[in-house]
Design an enzyme around this catalytic site. Structure first.
Site, PDB file in Angstrom:
ATOM      1  N   ASP A 461      40.234  -7.391  35.372  1.00 44.11           N
ATOM      2  CA  ASP A 461      39.876  -6.241  36.194  1.00 44.11           C
ATOM      3  C   ASP A 461      40.810  -5.066  35.917  1.00 44.11           C
ATOM      4  O   ASP A 461      41.895  -5.230  35.344  1.00 44.11           O
ATOM      5  CB  ASP A 461      39.937  -6.628  37.676  1.00 44.11           C
ATOM      6  CG  ASP A 461      38.915  -5.885  38.516  1.00 44.11           C
ATOM      7  OD1 ASP A 461      38.426  -4.826  38.060  1.00 44.11           O
ATOM      8  OD2 ASP A 461      38.603  -6.352  39.633  1.00 44.11           O
ATOM      9  N   ASP A 530      30.256  -2.954  41.508  1.00 46.15           N
ATOM     10  CA  ASP A 530      30.595  -3.702  42.715  1.00 46.15           C
ATOM     11  C   ASP A 530      29.461  -3.676  43.726  1.00 46.15           C
ATOM     12  O   ASP A 530      29.481  -4.428  44.703  1.00 46.15           O
ATOM     13  CB  ASP A 530      31.860  -3.116  43.359  1.00 46.15           C
ATOM     14  CG  ASP A 530      33.126  -3.549  42.646  1.00 46.15           C
ATOM     15  OD1 ASP A 530      33.057  -4.469  41.804  1.00 46.15           O
ATOM     16  OD2 ASP A 530      34.196  -2.972  42.919  1.00 46.15           O
TER      17      ASP A 530
END
EC number: 3.2.1.22
Length: 717
Positions: A461, A530
């Site tokens: 990430d 997301d």
């Protein structure tokens, strides 16, 4: 690296060919040499059958690149300040070389400044079957002192047409891939990023350009391109009215954004630009996408042809609040569900500063002994007991000020010492231009995998971009920061891939902040957004499909959205299916439906992963959407159909399939049924010819908002 023909002192003019051909099966980019010994673009378009045909072209030829400080006064593709402060560059043809190995034609064209030992090599790879060209540039010099690179575009393509319609995608966190198509205005138009990290957060380094009139899926000329770079990028389009005969001359300059990046290049050091990957379709946007998908699966994505793991993520079940007992329960749920991997997300590390929220612990990659007193080996063994593999989340490029790493190595952090810290998500960026930091980031992953050899999956990430950045390591070369950071990241990823070739890696960046092929060279898949609301994911995943195969877009079933579980499953199964949901709260019927969808996904994963995509009905101007994925043999296909927020009076056109074999018979079977005795598709289990399905089609059959259906088309005798 030093090419013999480019080493100073051995230069010798080479015999020129009348034309240099870079060609796929359908497209040719051709160069020639003018009377001033300069490289010019002769032709870019549909491939001609013989080389003499190119010699008959009498349309104007234009410089193959424009350099700073020379006429004409246009946007330069290359520019330099020499060691003696001369701010001009002139390049003449020296040599070229072409070789063909299997499907790939590789060409190198060597250029040199006649007044300076300054060399530029243009590199091309033409992928014949995929009809894709990959292009990049290498720059080197042997001047006595460093030179300053001012402009360094990867490519310089020119088109001569009347009008151009540009399609590109933009957005922000949880709102990625909003499409815009517009007539390209005269002048200079840029698509660019200055974010440093998670560079595709606002715009994608990808575009489609329709020639003369807007193209649709199956008709029209389209140039589609994408830049393989994880840092700042710029796609520049300079469009000028040239003449009545030529129309508008368009120059396309994709490459690294030179914003705050006048790059200092020492002598005998090779500077390589990122690759620009492009394709020219003469039959619409759909074929352009299929060309890019085929190239990506074969060459652009790490192990692109291999099937991916299905997984259960713990994030939405626990967030930061978990312990061994809770995770053991989730591992058991992963087994019951039938996934391959259990992914432990953020919050598993930090002792002095435990990672109980996003304000602390980032940078301290040691297991939190309060949450996990027996460490990761305990979870690895628990995963084995439940017949799944363990995966783990890392964000090794970042650091919280509240961390031991921050306290021990403040010099490793990108920040201005005389300014207040500009935090994003309570974190700062580590200085990957520094080899010591590169070693640290490599060791973050290496230590985890050495100590836990059965960990099979990494979620990498990156949750913030650069601001107020200063590198202690670069000292007086701060303008190298944005580029050297990305190169440092690639060095780390290369080492990880060399040592751990079989670990599956998800490329993630706070959602779609790294949707590009630079990182996908090392990654098996990427996280598109997301935002996992399936209604919005239809738009997001459909948008990414213009440049990326569906099978590498991680799509998770979550608690986002108020749609039915079936709708969520059907949307997620159009990408790389995964789950981030509380399995223990599912009813027995919901668990059975999910298990059935997982089995269907595994049975059809090869089609989803490497099948050819046909976009049938776009969601943008409709209240419904449909697309198909078809295997190369045309024996198996999946048809995805979705009703969105329908309204009274909506008109639904038939579904006209594409890409099937007209002479084959196909049996239809609806998948992921909530009730096997009541399919939504009236023609369920019936047989039709491919010709019928493509010409007559299927009447739209979904009734009401937020309905979905996936249909298998199987060739039968």
């Amino acid at each position: 690296m030093c090419y013999v023909s480019l080493c100073f002192g051995t230069l010798q003019a080479q015999k020129k060919d009348p034309v240099i051909i870079i060609s796929t099966e359908n497209t040719t980019l051709a160069y020639t040499i003018n009377t001033k010994n300069q490289l010019t673009q002769l032709y870019f378009g549909q491939a001609l059958k013989t080389i003499p045909d190119y010699l008959l072209i009498n349309s104007p030829s234009f410089p193959a690149l424009i350099t700073q400080g020379t006429a004409p006064v246009r946007e330069p593709s290359l520019g330099v300040v020499h060691a003696d402060n001369n701010p001009s560059l002139e390049l003449q043809y020296f040599n070229h070389h072409t070789e063909v190995k299997g499907n790939i034609q590789s060409t190198e064209i060597q250029l040199k400044d006649p007044q300076y030992p300054f060399f530029v090599s243009l590199h091309f790879k033409a992928y014949r079957n995929e009809n894709v060209i990959e292009q990049w540039i290498e720059i080197k010099h042997q001047e006595k002192k460093p030179v300053l690179l001012k402009y360094y575009s990867t490519a310089f393509l020119q088109l001569q047409e009347q009008n151009y319609y540009l399609t590109h995608f933009f957005g922000d966190w949880a709102n990625e891939m909003r499409m815009q198509e517009s007539l390209l205005p005269e002048g200079i138009y840029n698509i660019e990023s200055k974010l440093g990290t998670r560079a595709t957060n606002f715009d994608l380094p990808s575009f489609m350009l329709s020639i003369n009139t807007p193209a649709n899926e199956e008709d029209g000329k389209v140039l589609a391109g994408t830049l393989a770079w994880s840092g700042n990028f710029k796609l520049a389009f300079e469009n000028i009215r040239y003449s009545e005969d030529v129309g508008h001359l368009l120059q396309i300059l994709p490459g690294i954004n030179n914003y705050a990046s006048d790059y200092t290049l020492p002598p005998d050091t090779l500077f390589t630009t990122p690759s620009f990957i492009y394709t020219y379709s003469y039959t619409g946007k759909g074929q352009a996408s299929r060309n890019l998908h085929q190239w990506a699966v074969n060459y652009g994505i790490y192990k692109g042809k291999e099937n991916k793991s299905t997984l259960l993520n713990n994030w939405e079940s626990t967030y930061f609040n978990f312990d061994e007992q809770k995770l053991s329960g989730l591992l058991n749920e992963a087994q019951n569900l039938g996934v391959n991997v259990f992914l432990l997300d953020d919050g598993w590390f930090g002792n002095k500063y435990p990672r109980n929220n996003d304000n602390a612990g980032l940078g301290d990659w040691e297991v939190d002994r309060k949450k996990l007193p027996n460490g990761l080996p305990f979870l690895v063994n628990e995963a084995k007991k439940n017949n799944v593999k363990l995966g783990i989340w890392v964000e090794p490029e970042m650091v919280n000020p509240k961390s031991e790493l921050y306290e021990k190595h403040p010099e490793w952090i990108l920040k201005l010492s005389n300014r207040s810290e500009d935090l994003r998500r309570s974190q700062l960026v580590l200085d990957l231009t520094n080899p010591k930091v590169q070693e640290h980031v490599f060791k973050v992953v290496d230590n985890i995998l050495q100590e836990n050899t059965d960990i099979a999956y990494i979620k990498w990430d990156c949750n913030r971009y650069m601001t107020n950045s200063f590198s202690n390591y670069l000292k007086n070369n701060q303008n190298n920061l944005f580029i050297d950071y990305t190169l440092g990241l690639y060095k780390v990823l290369q080492r990880i891939r060399q040592k751990y070739p079989d670990v599956e890696l998800m490329w993630c960046s706070g959602g779609g902040g790294r949707a590009e092929y630079g990182g996908l060279k090392y990654s098996n898949e990427f996280w598109p957004s997301d935002n996992t609301d399936p209604l919005q994911r239809i738009f997001i995943q459909y948008g990414y499909s213009y440049f990326f195969p569906m099978g590498i877009q991680c799509a998770h079933v979550t608690n986002w959205g108020k749609q039915s579980l079936k709708f969520k499953l059907d949307v997620a199964m159009s990408g790389k299916l995964g789950f981030d949901i509380r399995v223990n709260e599912m009813s027995s019927q919901e668990l059975k439906l999910s298990q059935n969808a997982l089995n269907n996904y595994k049975n059809f994963q090869e089609v989803i992963n490497i099948g050819e995509m046909y976009r049938l009905i776009a969601p943008y101007n409709n209240h419904y959407a449909a697309w198909m994925l078809i295997d190369q043999s045309k024996n198996k296909a999946l048809l995805y159909t979705y009703n969105l927020q329908t309204q009274l009076g909506d008109h639904f056109t038939p579904i006209y399939c594409r890409g099937l074999d007209p002479d084959k018979k196909y049996q239809l079977r609806e998948l992921n049924l909530e009730d096997e005795d009541h399919p939504q598709l009236p023609q369920n289990k019936k047989i039709f010819s491919g010709d019928f399905l493509m010409k007559v089609g299927l009447q739209w059959f979904l009734k009401g908002s937020l309905k979905s259906s996936i249909i298998e088309l199987k060739a039968v005798n």
